[in-house]
Design an enzyme around this catalytic site. Structure first.
Site, mmCIF file in Angstrom:
data_model
loop_
_atom_site.group_PDB
_atom_site.id
_atom_site.type_symbol
_atom_site.label_atom_id
_atom_site.label_comp_id
_atom_site.label_asym_id
_atom_site.label_seq_id
_atom_site.Cartn_x
_atom_site.Cartn_y
_atom_site.Cartn_z
ATOM 1 N N SER A 97 0.795 -1.238 0.000
ATOM 2 C CA SER A 97 0.000 0.000 0.000
ATOM 3 C C SER A 97 0.822 1.281 0.000
ATOM 4 O O SER A 97 0.272 2.352 -0.257
ATOM 5 C CB SER A 97 -0.902 0.039 1.230
ATOM 6 N N LYS A 100 0.573 3.488 -2.928
ATOM 7 C CA LYS A 100 -0.574 4.384 -3.163
ATOM 8 C C LYS A 100 -0.175 5.850 -3.067
ATOM 9 O O LYS A 100 -0.693 6.703 -3.786
ATOM 10 C CB LYS A 100 -1.692 4.086 -2.156
ATOM 11 N N TYR A 223 -2.968 -2.444 -10.333
ATOM 12 C CA TYR A 223 -2.856 -2.206 -8.893
ATOM 13 C C TYR A 223 -2.023 -3.308 -8.220
ATOM 14 O O TYR A 223 -1.147 -3.040 -7.389
ATOM 15 C CB TYR A 223 -4.267 -2.138 -8.278
ATOM 16 N N TYR A 275 -4.673 4.295 7.504
ATOM 17 C CA TYR A 275 -6.070 3.841 7.514
ATOM 18 C C TYR A 275 -6.813 4.373 8.738
ATOM 19 O O TYR A 275 -6.674 5.547 9.082
ATOM 20 C CB TYR A 275 -6.152 2.292 7.444
ATOM 21 N N VAL A 293 1.049 -3.650 4.032
ATOM 22 C CA VAL A 293 0.904 -4.898 4.780
ATOM 23 C C VAL A 293 2.124 -5.817 4.753
ATOM 24 O O VAL A 293 2.151 -6.807 5.475
ATOM 25 C CB VAL A 293 -0.321 -5.728 4.339
#
Ligand code: GLN
Length: 354
Positions: A97, A100, A223, A275, A293
């Protein structure tokens, strides 16, 4: 204090030149402490948190379950290119992630501040990174680019008419952030591609809401590729330092993105980079960060440098536990919290302030 006027750079990109939000100046203050101080504090943080064995390695992507939970590396890169590393800082792992943040920056550079905000949004969902409920609660809007749904939409907005062209744009752009070509971890890619039913469902749901202008399966594949790029904590520190340095890579001196794009990227990292734990992170660390992660976290001290950690044991939200502790400690000991201020000394009696 260094002040930089962005006016001339705005002219390079017509999408930005018309955007009033990008016509402001840029100010960076302060520096990292002296070399010996930084390396001593890095050693202390590593020794203190290496014994912390809380949390578990991610296993919902089968190949991530093979990560060695004892690994722990920390790296810092200043905007002047000096770097400091300790432990497993050169160990390669998939970026997951953390990609991103850099995809957001590259796409924001291409299409502008206002368009990305309208297409994706910039508010925290308060829910896990792969939440379907977050989409349903918000009329199909991803809310922010740091969760899976938002990252999928960002890929649809990336320049390129084909999946290959979009992927090339992202892989080359991320490599410029790192200062060398980033390669795909084929095992991780294949493992996630075989099991990413939830991300494919998110893409299909976005399509049903009219928020996915490109093919949902091809978008999910891009992705998955971007999440499978291999980096080390040292790479991430350089990538973070590029965001800290107004978009110029401090090692290659290449301009990767405009300073206004760094400002926008750091804002979404600050509000949503960890998050549903982003509020706790900002309260404790006071810096924009982004986790993944596989166990990485990148943190940016604007105008000063980038910091990165690698340790695969995660909290329930998917954030590295040792990484969060180490960066909280370093933010304090290095004096990096962007919200911290000291009172201006009182004027001497009898002196007049203008
Ligand atoms: N590739 C991972 C996923 O989509 C990334 C998640 C993460 O790092 N939080 O599930």
């Amino acid at each position: 204090m260094v002040s930089r006027d962005s006016g001339d750079l705005d002219l390079l990109n017509p999408a930005r030149a018309t955007d009033p939000a990008d016509r402001t100046g840029f100010t960076s203050t302060g520096h990292l402490p002296a070399r010996g101080t930084v390396s001593g504090l890095l050693r202390d943080a590593h020794a203190t948190y290496a014994t912390l064995d809380d949390g578990t390695v991610a296993d919902y992507i089968p190949s991530l379950a093979a990560a060695d939970p004892s690994r722990f590396g920390i790296s810092v890169c200043g905007v002047d290119g000096t770097s400091f590393s300790i432990g497993d800082a050169q160990e390669a792992f998939s970026i997951q992630s953390i990609s991103k943040a850099f995809t957001f920056a590259l796409v924001c550079e291409a299409i502008g501040h206002t368009t990305v905000r309208e297409a994706v949004g910039v508010n925290n969902t308060g829910l896990p990174f792969d939440s379907v409920m977050a989409l349903e609660l918000n009329g199909g809007s991803p809310r922010n680019p740091m969760v899976n749904a938002g990252a999928l939409v960002m890929i649809t907005l990336a320049p390129g008419d084909s999946a290959a062209a979009k992927w090339q744009f992202l892989q080359e752009g991320m490599s410029r952030f790192a200062g060398h070509r980033l390669l795909l971890d084929v095992d991780v890619y294949e493992s996630e591609a075989a099991t990413n039913h939830r991300n494919r469902a998110l893409a299909a749901l976005l399509r049903s809401y009219g928020h996915m202008s490109y093919d949902p399966l091809l978008t999910t594949d891009i992705y998955t590729r971007q999440c499978s790029l291999l980096v080390s904590a040292m790479d991430l520190a350089v990538m973070g330092a590029t965001l800290a340095d107004g978009g110029v890579n401090p090692l290659t001196h290449e301009r990767v993105v405009h300073p206004s794009v760094c400002r926008d990227t750091l804002a979404v990292m600050a509000t949503s980079g960890l998050y549903q734990r982003s509020g706790d992170w900002l309260y404790e660390v006071g810096l924009p960060g982004k986790s993944g992660v596989s166990g990485g976290i990148v943190t940016v001290a604007p105008g000063k440098g980038g910091m990165a950690t690698y340790s695969p044991r995660l909290d329930p939200a998917g954030n590295s536990i040792r990484g969060q502790h180490a960066i909280r400690s370093l933010s304090r000991s290095l004096g990096l919290n962007v919200f911290a201020s000291a009172p201006e000394p009182a004027p001497a009696p009898g002196t007049q302030t203008p």
